[in-house]
Design a protein around this motif. Structure first.
Motif, PDB file in Angstrom:
ATOM      1  N   GLY A   1       0.709  -1.081  -0.178  1.00  0.00           N
ATOM      2  CA  GLY A   1       0.115  -0.150   0.024  1.00  0.00           C
ATOM      3  C   GLY A   1       0.877   1.103  -0.023  1.00  0.00           C
ATOM      4  O   GLY A   1       0.204   2.428  -0.479  1.00  0.00           O
ATOM      5  N   GLU A   2       1.989   1.196   0.605  1.00  0.00           N
ATOM      6  CA  GLU A   2       3.127   2.287   0.416  1.00  0.00           C
ATOM      7  C   GLU A   2       3.542   2.626  -1.082  1.00  0.00           C
ATOM      8  O   GLU A   2       3.621   3.667  -1.371  1.00  0.00           O
ATOM      9  CB  GLU A   2       4.147   2.202   1.558  1.00  0.00           C
ATOM     10  CG  GLU A   2       3.581   2.499   2.760  1.00  0.00           C
ATOM     11  CD  GLU A   2       4.656   1.933   3.945  1.00  0.00           C
ATOM     12  OE1 GLU A   2       4.253   1.737   5.141  1.00  0.00           O
ATOM     13  OE2 GLU A   2       6.133   2.005   3.814  1.00  0.00           O
ATOM     14  N   LEU A   3       3.987   1.376  -1.513  1.00  0.00           N
ATOM     15  CA  LEU A   3       4.624   1.511  -2.816  1.00  0.00           C
ATOM     16  C   LEU A   3       3.782   1.996  -3.995  1.00  0.00           C
ATOM     17  O   LEU A   3       4.206   2.606  -5.171  1.00  0.00           O
ATOM     18  CB  LEU A   3       5.375   0.464  -3.099  1.00  0.00           C
ATOM     19  CG  LEU A   3       6.317  -0.242  -2.197  1.00  0.00           C
ATOM     20  CD1 LEU A   3       7.083  -1.619  -2.520  1.00  0.00           C
ATOM     21  CD2 LEU A   3       7.566   0.629  -2.386  1.00  0.00           C
ATOM     22  N   ASP A   4       2.536   1.663  -3.744  1.00  0.00           N
ATOM     23  CA  ASP A   4       1.542   1.910  -4.992  1.00  0.00           C
ATOM     24  C   ASP A   4       0.405   2.731  -4.344  1.00  0.00           C
ATOM     25  O   ASP A   4      -0.318   2.127  -3.305  1.00  0.00           O
ATOM     26  CB  ASP A   4       1.044   0.818  -5.744  1.00  0.00           C
ATOM     27  CG  ASP A   4       2.116   0.331  -6.894  1.00  0.00           C
ATOM     28  OD1 ASP A   4       2.219   0.970  -7.950  1.00  0.00           O
ATOM     29  OD2 ASP A   4       2.994  -0.547  -6.578  1.00  0.00           O
ATOM     30  N   ARG A   5      -0.128   3.719  -4.957  1.00  0.00           N
ATOM     31  CA  ARG A   5      -1.356   4.149  -4.304  1.00  0.00           C
ATOM     32  C   ARG A   5      -2.498   3.381  -4.977  1.00  0.00           C
ATOM     33  O   ARG A   5      -2.868   3.309  -6.143  1.00  0.00           O
ATOM     34  CB  ARG A   5      -1.597   5.526  -4.885  1.00  0.00           C
ATOM     35  CG  ARG A   5      -2.948   6.268  -4.150  1.00  0.00           C
ATOM     36  CD  ARG A   5      -2.958   7.918  -4.757  1.00  0.00           C
ATOM     37  NE  ARG A   5      -2.659   7.737  -6.327  1.00  0.00           N
ATOM     38  CZ  ARG A   5      -3.595   7.730  -7.010  1.00  0.00           C
ATOM     39  NH1 ARG A   5      -4.838   7.318  -6.773  1.00  0.00           N
ATOM     40  NH2 ARG A   5      -3.484   7.695  -8.532  1.00  0.00           N
ATOM     41  N   ILE A   6      -3.155   2.602  -4.066  1.00  0.00           N
ATOM     42  CA  ILE A   6      -4.130   1.615  -4.718  1.00  0.00           C
ATOM     43  C   ILE A   6      -5.608   2.195  -4.785  1.00  0.00           C
ATOM     44  O   ILE A   6      -6.247   2.789  -3.823  1.00  0.00           O
ATOM     45  CB  ILE A   6      -4.079   0.318  -3.683  1.00  0.00           C
ATOM     46  CG1 ILE A   6      -2.791  -0.454  -3.834  1.00  0.00           C
ATOM     47  CG2 ILE A   6      -5.146  -0.720  -4.365  1.00  0.00           C
ATOM     48  CD1 ILE A   6      -2.492  -1.574  -2.891  1.00  0.00           C
ATOM     49  N   ASP A   7      -6.166   2.216  -5.950  1.00  0.00           N
ATOM     50  CA  ASP A   7      -7.560   2.799  -6.245  1.00  0.00           C
ATOM     51  C   ASP A   7      -8.419   1.862  -5.676  1.00  0.00           C
ATOM     52  O   ASP A   7      -9.506   2.093  -5.067  1.00  0.00           O
ATOM     53  CB  ASP A   7      -7.748   3.477  -7.538  1.00  0.00           C
ATOM     54  CG  ASP A   7      -6.766   4.461  -7.849  1.00  0.00           C
ATOM     55  OD1 ASP A   7      -7.031   5.517  -7.416  1.00  0.00           O
ATOM     56  OD2 ASP A   7      -5.980   4.150  -8.638  1.00  0.00           O
ATOM     57  N   VAL A   8      -8.250   0.641  -6.040  1.00  0.00           N
ATOM     58  CA  VAL A   8      -9.176  -0.278  -5.576  1.00  0.00           C
ATOM     59  C   VAL A   8      -8.592  -1.744  -5.375  1.00  0.00           C
ATOM     60  O   VAL A   8      -7.690  -2.109  -5.999  1.00  0.00           O
ATOM     61  CB  VAL A   8     -10.480  -0.568  -6.716  1.00  0.00           C
ATOM     62  CG1 VAL A   8      -9.837  -0.782  -8.077  1.00  0.00           C
ATOM     63  CG2 VAL A   8     -11.463  -1.777  -6.272  1.00  0.00           C
ATOM     64  N   ALA A   9      -9.090  -2.286  -4.275  1.00  0.00           N
ATOM     65  CA  ALA A   9      -8.269  -3.655  -3.901  1.00  0.00           C
ATOM     66  C   ALA A   9      -9.588  -4.608  -3.571  1.00  0.00           C
ATOM     67  O   ALA A   9     -10.580  -4.644  -3.130  1.00  0.00           O
ATOM     68  CB  ALA A   9      -7.959  -3.422  -2.613  1.00  0.00           C
ATOM     69  N   ALA A  10      -9.072  -5.794  -4.502  1.00  0.00           N
ATOM     70  CA  ALA A  10     -10.016  -7.008  -4.403  1.00  0.00           C
ATOM     71  C   ALA A  10      -9.640  -8.049  -3.387  1.00  0.00           C
ATOM     72  O   ALA A  10      -8.294  -8.376  -3.762  1.00  0.00           O
ATOM     73  CB  ALA A  10     -10.387  -7.683  -5.759  1.00  0.00           C
ATOM     74  N   LEU A  11     -10.283  -8.410  -2.326  1.00  0.00           N
ATOM     75  CA  LEU A  11      -9.603  -9.305  -1.330  1.00  0.00           C
ATOM     76  C   LEU A  11     -10.512 -10.568  -1.140  1.00  0.00           C
ATOM     77  O   LEU A  11     -11.792 -10.479  -1.139  1.00  0.00           O
ATOM     78  CB  LEU A  11      -9.415  -8.594  -0.118  1.00  0.00           C
ATOM     79  CG  LEU A  11      -8.543  -7.205  -0.326  1.00  0.00           C
ATOM     80  CD1 LEU A  11      -8.863  -6.396   1.126  1.00  0.00           C
ATOM     81  CD2 LEU A  11      -7.245  -7.513  -0.153  1.00  0.00           C
ATOM     82  N   PRO A  12      -9.744 -11.656  -1.129  1.00  0.00           N
ATOM     83  CA  PRO A  12     -10.652 -12.904  -0.573  1.00  0.00           C
ATOM     84  C   PRO A  12     -11.111 -12.598   0.735  1.00  0.00           C
ATOM     85  O   PRO A  12     -10.486 -12.416   1.713  1.00  0.00           O
ATOM     86  CB  PRO A  12      -9.637 -13.997  -0.729  1.00  0.00           C
ATOM     87  CG  PRO A  12      -8.397 -13.332  -0.598  1.00  0.00           C
ATOM     88  CD  PRO A  12      -8.554 -11.730  -0.824  1.00  0.00           C
TER      89      PRO A  12
END
Ligand code: NI
Ligand code: MN
Length: 228
Positions: free
Chosen positions: A153-164
Motif C-alpha cells: 500500500g505504500e509503494l503503490d497508491r491503490i485505487d481499488v483492492a479486491a480481497l478474498p
C-alpha cells in the motif's frame, strides 16, 4: 478503468483501449454469468495454479490470441497446453501495451492436477497490481493476511483492492478488513466467497468492518461493474 465482477475471483478489467481478464473460472462455476466462449480480451492474468483460478484461461487464450501472464512455473504449464504466455515472478513488474503489471506475494498454495489427477507444481501464488489509465487495481489472489500489505500500500497508491473473504482457504471477513487498513485503497471489494458452502460468508460483514475502519467498500453482484 472499469471492473466487472465475474464471480469467485474473476474480474474483467476494461481500460480505455484494452480488456484484461483475471482468474477466469467460468465454465466450472455454477454462479458464472459469462461463458468462456463469449470472452474477448487482450490478456489473461492468472494469480496461481489452482483450478478455480486457472479456469478457462487456456481456452480463452487460444481462441482470442490473448497472452497469459502468470508466474514462470504456471506460465510454462499453460504454455505446454498451447497458450501464448508472458512469464513473470513475484516482485517483478512489466510494462505491457495495456499498462503495468506487478506480481506481489500471496500466502497460499499453487498446484494443478494433470490428466492423471496428480498435482503439478505451478510456482508460488501471487497477487497482482495492475496499473492502467492512471488507476491501480490490486487483486490479492488467494492469500492469508500478511503485514507486508502495508508495504504494498505504500509503494503503490491503490485505487481499488479486491480481497478474498471466504475464510477456510483464505482470509475471512475480519482479516480481510484488517488487510484494507494495511493497504489503504480508495475502495475495497470482496471476492472468493459464496461459490461453495465452505466459503459461504456474508460480504456485508466485510463491508461493515471496512466502513467502520474508515474505508469505502462495495459489494458488486456477479456481472456488476464498478467504475474506478
Ligand atoms: Ni487457491
Ligand atoms: Mn481459490
Amino acid at each position: 478503468m472499469k471492473l466487472t465482477y465475474w464471480g469467485h475471483s474473476s474480474f474483467l478489467v476494461e481500460t480505455a483501449s484494452h480488456r484484461i481478464v483475471i482468474d477466469p473460472f467460468l465454465s466450472g462455476n455454477e454462479q458464472a454469468v459469462v461463458s468462456p466462449a463469449e470472452v474477448e480480451c487482450d490478456c489473461v492474468i492468472v494469480t496461481h495454479g489452482h483450478p478455480d483460478h486457472v479456469g478457462d484461461s487456456v481456452e480463452i487464450a487460444k481462441r482470442t490470441g490473448a497472452t497469459v501472464v502468470a508466474n514462470f512455473e504456471l506460465a510454462s504449464f499453460l504454455e505446454a497446453q498451447g497458450a501464448t504466455v508472458h512469464p513473470m515472478h513475484i516482485g517483478g513488474a512489466h510494462a505491457f501495451p495495456f499498462g503495468r503489471v506487478k506480481l506481489t506475494i500471496a500466502h497460499h498454495g499453487s498446484g494443478h492436477p494433470d490428466e492423471s489427477g496428480r498435482i503439478q507444481y505451478t510456482g508460488n501464488p501471487a497477487g497482482v497490481l495492475l496499473t492502467a489509465d492512471n488507476k491501480t487495481f490490486y487483486h490479492a489472489g488467494d492469500t492469508g493476511l500478511f503485514l507486508d500489505m502495508q508495504l504494498i500500500g505504500e509503494l503503490d497508491r491503490i485505487d481499488v483492492a479486491a480481497l478474498p473473504i471466504g475464510d477456510n482457504f483464505t482470509m475471512g471477513p475480519a482479516d480481510a478488513a484488517r488487510a484494507v487498513e494495511f493497504l489503504k485503497p480508495g475502495m475495497a471489494l470482496p471476492m472468493h466467497y459464496g461459490t461453495w458452502e465452505i466459503i459461504a460468508v456474508d460480504p456485508q460483514d466485510f463491508a461493515q468492518r471496512v466502513e467502520a475502519a474508515g474505508f469505502k467498500a462495495a459489494v458488486p453482484a456477479i456481472g456488476e461493474s464498478v467504475e474506478v
